[in-house]
Design a protein around this motif. Structure first.
Motif, PDB file in Angstrom:
ATOM      1  N   PHE A   1       0.793  -1.240   0.000  1.00 29.15           N
ATOM      2  CA  PHE A   1       0.000   0.000   0.000  1.00 29.15           C
ATOM      3  C   PHE A   1       0.821   1.285   0.000  1.00 29.15           C
ATOM      4  O   PHE A   1       0.310   2.348  -0.296  1.00 29.15           O
ATOM      5  CB  PHE A   1      -1.002   0.021   1.161  1.00 29.15           C
TER       6      PHE A   1
ATOM      7  N   ALA B   1      -3.758  -4.364   0.258  1.00 27.01           N
ATOM      8  CA  ALA B   1      -4.416  -3.315   1.046  1.00 27.01           C
ATOM      9  C   ALA B   1      -5.837  -3.157   0.546  1.00 27.01           C
ATOM     10  O   ALA B   1      -6.154  -3.554  -0.587  1.00 27.01           O
ATOM     11  CB  ALA B   1      -3.709  -1.968   0.861  1.00 27.01           C
TER      12      ALA B   1
ATOM     13  N   THR C   1      -3.800  -3.107  10.216  1.00 26.15           N
ATOM     14  CA  THR C   1      -3.995  -4.513   9.829  1.00 26.15           C
ATOM     15  C   THR C   1      -2.846  -5.397  10.315  1.00 26.15           C
ATOM     16  O   THR C   1      -2.701  -6.527   9.850  1.00 26.15           O
ATOM     17  CB  THR C   1      -4.104  -4.653   8.297  1.00 26.15           C
TER      18      THR C   1
HETATM   19  C1  GLV Z   1      -4.012  -0.537   4.911  1.00 29.76           C
HETATM   20  O1  GLV Z   1      -3.678   0.560   5.179  1.00 29.76           O
HETATM   21  C2  GLV Z   1      -4.965  -0.859   3.889  1.00 29.76           C
HETATM   22  O2  GLV Z   1      -5.365   0.035   3.108  1.00 29.76           O
HETATM   23  O3  GLV Z   1      -5.349  -2.037   3.801  1.00 29.76           O
END
Ligand code: GLV
Length: 319
Positions: free
Chosen positions: A50, A72, A286
């Motif tokens: 990402f 992401a 995450t």
């Molecule tokens: C993390 O930032 C995502 O966009 O999954």
């Protein structure tokens, strides 16, 4: 089929991908932008992280490229319009990020409201000299308060359910209003952006970043918020004018903030380190073993599904 990955992460989640195709992965590091630009011409698929910029120049260097599979849910690192114009599909990983990001947003809300990490810093620093004060570490309750969610997509909805379980009222602002059925199910009320600012005790930013949402939380927005308000951002840094936020936190325009993402290269501006009324985490929305594994599987499934047509692909269809 040749696949290029910009990162080396959670290889066990990519087992099927490695078995099926010729995959190039850096060894315990990320490929640099220059390295990827130099290699991309012979690859059919790019798996990007990402924070890896997939811009016009890179896409122009990739005549064989058919898919960009982002690790992401957010894809503001990719020039999606240009990719689509060039016939390159784009995919993302929305499902595995929902629960961990909503959980972190709730965690930051409680932390900022109850001053958990502030008290942790204090007690470590003062040790035995810390006076167990009955009033000196006064926080605020989330129960009974109003949470305003800016961006009522999957993560916003998951946060809404968690907030409801904690006894909060929830209002929201979104590009499109939910259906009456969805609103009734979640027990939420749609409000204008101005009303969201004026009525919320907590605001959580859960919207995608784009030119339309750049600095949507600026000095004017902070002034329109309650002076007791707490702002949470687990989405993307540049939705907030970070220097304006520093001033607002310093001058008690708003009470506190909990930030997982930052405006400049995802690293806090120095001034934030000096403030007690802000909780900072380094883009860990995450970062759980479970979700990083699931995200790897989702990238792998997106690539295989795109090539073989044997499973669902989460395509990004616009910006
Ligand atoms: C993390 O930032 C995502 O966009 O999954």
């Amino acid at each position: 089929m040749k696949v290029l990955m910009t990162y080396d992460m959670y290889r066990e989640g990519f087992t099927e991908l490695f078995e099926r195709y010729d995959v190039t992965v850096p060894n315990k590091r990320d490929f640099t932008y220059e390295e990827v630009c130099g290699m991309i011409s012979s690859y059919d698929v790019l798996c990007s992280m990402f924070n890896f910029p997939v811009d016009k120049k890179l896409i122009d260097n990739a005549p064989k490229l058919r898919l960009i599979a982002n690790y992401a849910v957010g894809y503001n690192n990719i020039d999606v319009a240009y990719a689509l114009e060039k016939g390159v599909a784009v995919a993302n990983t929305p499902d595995p990020v929902i629960a961990p990001t909503a959980n972190l947003a709730l965690g930051l809300m409680i932390d900022a409201a109850r001053r958990i990490t502030e008290c942790d810093r204090k007690i470590r620093h003062l040790r035995k000299n810390m006076k167990i004060s009955v009033l000196g570490n006064m926080g605020s309750q989330i129960t009974g308060k109003t949470l305003g969610i800016f961006g009522m997509g999957r993560i916003g909805k998951a946060l809404c359910k968690r907030a409801k379980a904690c006894g909060m009222d929830v209002i929201y602002h979104n590009r499109r209003q939910l259906t009456l059925e969805e609103e009734t199910k979640l027990n939420v009320t749609y409000v204008s952006f101005d009303d969201l600012l004026a009525q919320s005790d907590f605001i959580s930013v859960n919207a995608p970043y784009s030119s339309q949402t750049h600095h949507i939380f600026d000095e004017k927005a902070f002034k329109a918020m309650k002076s007791s308000a707490i702002l949470i951002n687990t989405a993307r840094g540049p939705l907030i004018d970070e220097y304006a936020l520093v001033n607002s936190l310093k001058n008690n325009v708003i009470r506190a903030a909990g930030l997982d993402v930052f405006e400049f290269n995802d690293f806090p501006v120095d001034e934030l380190f000096e403030l007690e009324n802000v909780v900072l985490t380094p883009h860990i929305g995450t970062q759980t073993k479970e979700s990083r594994y699931e995200m790897a599987k989702a990238v792998s499934d997106n690539v295989i599904g795109f090539i073989e047509g044997d499973r669902k692909v989460s395509f990004v269809t616009g910006i």
